[in-house]
Write a protein that holds these residues in place. Structure first.
Motif, PDB file in Angstrom:
ATOM      1  N   PHE A  31      27.321  76.219  41.811  1.00 38.19           N
ATOM      2  CA  PHE A  31      27.728  76.589  40.389  1.00 38.19           C
ATOM      3  C   PHE A  31      26.562  76.894  39.514  1.00 38.19           C
ATOM      4  O   PHE A  31      26.859  76.295  38.066  1.00 38.19           O
ATOM      5  CB  PHE A  31      28.618  75.339  40.303  1.00 38.19           C
ATOM      6  CG  PHE A  31      30.174  76.249  41.347  1.00 38.19           C
ATOM      7  CD1 PHE A  31      30.706  77.191  40.998  1.00 38.19           C
ATOM      8  CD2 PHE A  31      30.136  75.078  42.325  1.00 38.19           C
ATOM      9  CE1 PHE A  31      31.375  77.439  42.199  1.00 38.19           C
ATOM     10  CE2 PHE A  31      31.650  75.834  43.521  1.00 38.19           C
ATOM     11  CZ  PHE A  31      32.137  76.101  43.061  1.00 38.19           C
ATOM     12  N   ASP A  32      25.376  77.330  39.493  1.00 32.05           N
ATOM     13  CA  ASP A  32      24.328  77.164  38.865  1.00 32.05           C
ATOM     14  C   ASP A  32      24.884  78.755  38.135  1.00 32.05           C
ATOM     15  O   ASP A  32      25.288  79.534  38.183  1.00 32.05           O
ATOM     16  CB  ASP A  32      23.117  77.423  39.666  1.00 32.05           C
ATOM     17  CG  ASP A  32      21.831  78.065  38.245  1.00 32.05           C
ATOM     18  OD1 ASP A  32      22.622  78.125  37.708  1.00 32.05           O
ATOM     19  OD2 ASP A  32      21.168  78.556  38.840  1.00 32.05           O
ATOM     20  N   THR A  33      25.001  78.646  36.787  1.00 31.04           N
ATOM     21  CA  THR A  33      25.686  79.856  35.909  1.00 31.04           C
ATOM     22  C   THR A  33      24.982  80.666  36.405  1.00 31.04           C
ATOM     23  O   THR A  33      25.307  81.886  35.783  1.00 31.04           O
ATOM     24  CB  THR A  33      25.401  79.362  34.460  1.00 31.04           C
ATOM     25  OG1 THR A  33      24.392  78.369  33.942  1.00 31.04           O
ATOM     26  CG2 THR A  33      26.647  78.172  34.232  1.00 31.04           C
ATOM     27  N   SER A  34      23.637  80.801  36.221  1.00 29.19           N
ATOM     28  CA  SER A  34      23.037  81.627  36.689  1.00 29.19           C
ATOM     29  C   SER A  34      23.631  82.879  37.410  1.00 29.19           C
ATOM     30  O   SER A  34      23.125  84.625  37.762  1.00 29.19           O
ATOM     31  CB  SER A  34      21.192  81.564  36.662  1.00 29.19           C
ATOM     32  OG  SER A  34      20.964  81.185  37.778  1.00 29.19           O
ATOM     33  N   ARG A  35      24.394  82.035  38.510  1.00 30.24           N
ATOM     34  CA  ARG A  35      24.168  83.007  39.969  1.00 30.24           C
ATOM     35  C   ARG A  35      25.880  83.814  39.448  1.00 30.24           C
ATOM     36  O   ARG A  35      26.826  84.440  40.953  1.00 30.24           O
ATOM     37  CB  ARG A  35      24.270  82.160  41.068  1.00 30.24           C
ATOM     38  CG  ARG A  35      22.937  81.733  41.589  1.00 30.24           C
ATOM     39  CD  ARG A  35      22.439  81.528  42.808  1.00 30.24           C
ATOM     40  NE  ARG A  35      22.706  81.973  43.783  1.00 30.24           N
ATOM     41  CZ  ARG A  35      21.674  82.136  44.256  1.00 30.24           C
ATOM     42  NH1 ARG A  35      20.671  83.000  44.275  1.00 30.24           N
ATOM     43  NH2 ARG A  35      22.295  83.026  45.290  1.00 30.24           N
ATOM     44  N   TRP A  36      26.467  83.239  38.698  1.00 31.47           N
ATOM     45  CA  TRP A  36      27.714  83.155  38.408  1.00 31.47           C
ATOM     46  C   TRP A  36      28.223  84.808  37.525  1.00 31.47           C
ATOM     47  O   TRP A  36      26.849  84.516  36.011  1.00 31.47           O
ATOM     48  CB  TRP A  36      29.090  82.145  38.230  1.00 31.47           C
ATOM     49  CG  TRP A  36      28.785  81.689  39.932  1.00 31.47           C
ATOM     50  CD1 TRP A  36      27.525  80.805  40.307  1.00 31.47           C
ATOM     51  CD2 TRP A  36      30.104  81.515  40.701  1.00 31.47           C
ATOM     52  NE1 TRP A  36      28.457  80.744  41.445  1.00 31.47           N
ATOM     53  CE2 TRP A  36      29.472  80.865  41.822  1.00 31.47           C
ATOM     54  CE3 TRP A  36      30.713  82.337  40.561  1.00 31.47           C
ATOM     55  CZ2 TRP A  36      29.876  80.262  42.957  1.00 31.47           C
ATOM     56  CZ3 TRP A  36      31.556  81.886  42.115  1.00 31.47           C
ATOM     57  CH2 TRP A  36      30.773  81.727  43.519  1.00 31.47           C
ATOM     58  N   PRO A  37      29.170  85.170  37.540  1.00 33.25           N
ATOM     59  CA  PRO A  37      29.463  86.527  35.889  1.00 33.25           C
ATOM     60  C   PRO A  37      29.736  84.905  34.983  1.00 33.25           C
ATOM     61  O   PRO A  37      30.352  83.609  35.151  1.00 33.25           O
ATOM     62  CB  PRO A  37      30.564  86.609  35.782  1.00 33.25           C
ATOM     63  CG  PRO A  37      30.599  86.878  38.017  1.00 33.25           C
ATOM     64  CD  PRO A  37      30.151  85.272  38.785  1.00 33.25           C
ATOM     65  N   ARG A  38      29.613  85.556  33.204  1.00 38.82           N
ATOM     66  CA  ARG A  38      30.551  84.752  32.637  1.00 38.82           C
ATOM     67  C   ARG A  38      31.667  84.018  32.279  1.00 38.82           C
ATOM     68  O   ARG A  38      31.826  83.337  32.001  1.00 38.82           O
ATOM     69  CB  ARG A  38      29.239  84.682  31.486  1.00 38.82           C
ATOM     70  CG  ARG A  38      27.518  84.785  30.911  1.00 38.82           C
ATOM     71  CD  ARG A  38      26.991  85.275  30.318  1.00 38.82           C
ATOM     72  NE  ARG A  38      27.251  86.380  30.090  1.00 38.82           N
ATOM     73  CZ  ARG A  38      27.006  87.265  28.922  1.00 38.82           C
ATOM     74  NH1 ARG A  38      25.940  86.612  27.838  1.00 38.82           N
ATOM     75  NH2 ARG A  38      26.987  87.851  28.782  1.00 38.82           N
ATOM     76  N   ARG A  39      32.158  85.584  32.242  1.00 43.20           N
ATOM     77  CA  ARG A  39      33.153  85.657  31.916  1.00 43.20           C
ATOM     78  C   ARG A  39      33.800  86.535  33.329  1.00 43.20           C
ATOM     79  O   ARG A  39      34.343  87.268  33.463  1.00 43.20           O
ATOM     80  CB  ARG A  39      33.642  86.317  30.934  1.00 43.20           C
ATOM     81  CG  ARG A  39      33.313  85.338  29.807  1.00 43.20           C
ATOM     82  CD  ARG A  39      33.604  86.151  28.626  1.00 43.20           C
ATOM     83  NE  ARG A  39      35.081  86.536  28.048  1.00 43.20           N
ATOM     84  CZ  ARG A  39      36.089  85.553  27.667  1.00 43.20           C
ATOM     85  NH1 ARG A  39      35.791  84.331  27.394  1.00 43.20           N
ATOM     86  NH2 ARG A  39      37.082  85.892  27.793  1.00 43.20           N
TER      87      ARG A  39
END
Length: 304
Positions: A31-39
């Motif tokens: 769940f590294d935020t760089s690999r997921w949409p922000r919203r």
């Protein structure tokens, strides 16, 4: 790694790390935020409709959007049959980065992380990586027996306790490594052959359809008052109209990113004068060069 064979529902056995409970068995950087949409889009029940929420809020929902609308970070396959979590074994394919499995019926989403994410809606990027990824995904979908109708927008949330979430041996793969597991020749796009209009094939189809139209039409908007705004609207309408032809259309945000990219690139980078010059040369060749060439070929064939 210490491992344990655990019998789960319709499965004979799954490899789980004994150091963590199955429900929380996730790579630490999944769940590294760089690999997921922000919203991302998310929902607990599809009947209630998809909502856009922060990633933190979305991770509390049963379903969420895994890929940003312009980027393929996760390659996702929907396996609608019991034992779906082991479809990769049945298809002689590498283990996924993770599998989320429906506890009630054994259906699953198998997800492969891409070490180098691929742009899916940019005229600035070379089209070769998108077409290569499309071929790989088509081959994997066939090998896994995945659902051709699955849009790839929403996946089962690997953090939600409603699903069994099983971790694979690695978070991400090189695309070339995945390609070595399949025969790509059957799935590569070829001139004159339509790309299957499922998955990323829809992106390729819309790109080709809209950009070829845009090369011819952009000249009519230069010089108009508010020309670029009008041009953006025209390209967007063209994208949405072609997207609506699919039995399973892309998400509107994905189509929007394609339209924005095509509109900006053709407005600022496409050389109308150079295009006109090439067309004039082609027309001149058709008028004079082609007949002359045919005459010379005829004379050579008849020994003159």
């Amino acid at each position: 790694m210490v491992a344990l064979l655990v019998s789960i529902g319709p499965y004979d056995a799954l490899m789980l790390d004994i150091n963590q409970p199955p429900a929380t068995h996730l790579q630490p950087d999944l769940f590294d935020t760089s690999r997921w949409p922000r919203r991302p889009y998310c929902a607990d029940e599809f009947e209630q409709g998809l909502k856009i929420r922060s990633l933190k809020q979305a991770l509390t929902k049963c379903y969420l959007q895994a890929n940003p609308p312009h980027l393929r970070v996760w390659s996702i396959y929907d396996i609608d049959r019991p034992g779906g979590g082991l479809a990769w074994e049945d298809g002689n394919l590498p283990p996924p980065s993770w599998a989320t499995i429906n506890k009630a019926n054994g259906h699953a989403h198998l997800v492969y992380g891409l070490r180098a994410p691929v742009l899916t809606s940019s005229m600035e990027a070379r089209q070769a990586p998108l077409r290569y990824l499309n071929a790989v995904e088509a081959a994997f979908r066939a090998g896994l027996g995945g659902d051709d109708g699955y849009s790839g927008l929403i996946t089962k949330n690997p953090k939600h306790p409603l699903w069994w979430t099983i971790q694979g041996p690695q978070l991400a793969y090189e695309l070339g490594d995945l390609a070595e597991w399949v025969d790509l020749e059957r799935f590569k796009a070829r001139p004159g052959v339509k790309v299957a209009e499922v998955g990323l094939g829809r992106n390729v189809t819309v790109f080709d359809f809209v950009r070829l139209w845009a090369y011819k039409q952009v000249r009519h908007y230069h010089g108009l008052q508010g020309g670029f705004v009008l041009w953006q609207k025209a390209v967007y309408d063209r994208c949405m109209a072609r997207n609506a032809d699919f039995s399973k259309p892309m998400d509107t945000r994905e189509a929007y990113h394609i339209a924005r990219s095509v509109a900006r690139w053709t407005w600022s980078r496409f050389d109308v004068e150079a295009s006109d010059a090439r067309f004039s040369k082609l027309q001149a060749f058709r008028r004079t060069g082609k007949p002359l060439l045919r005459t010379r070929i005829f004379e050579a064939e008849n020994g003159r």
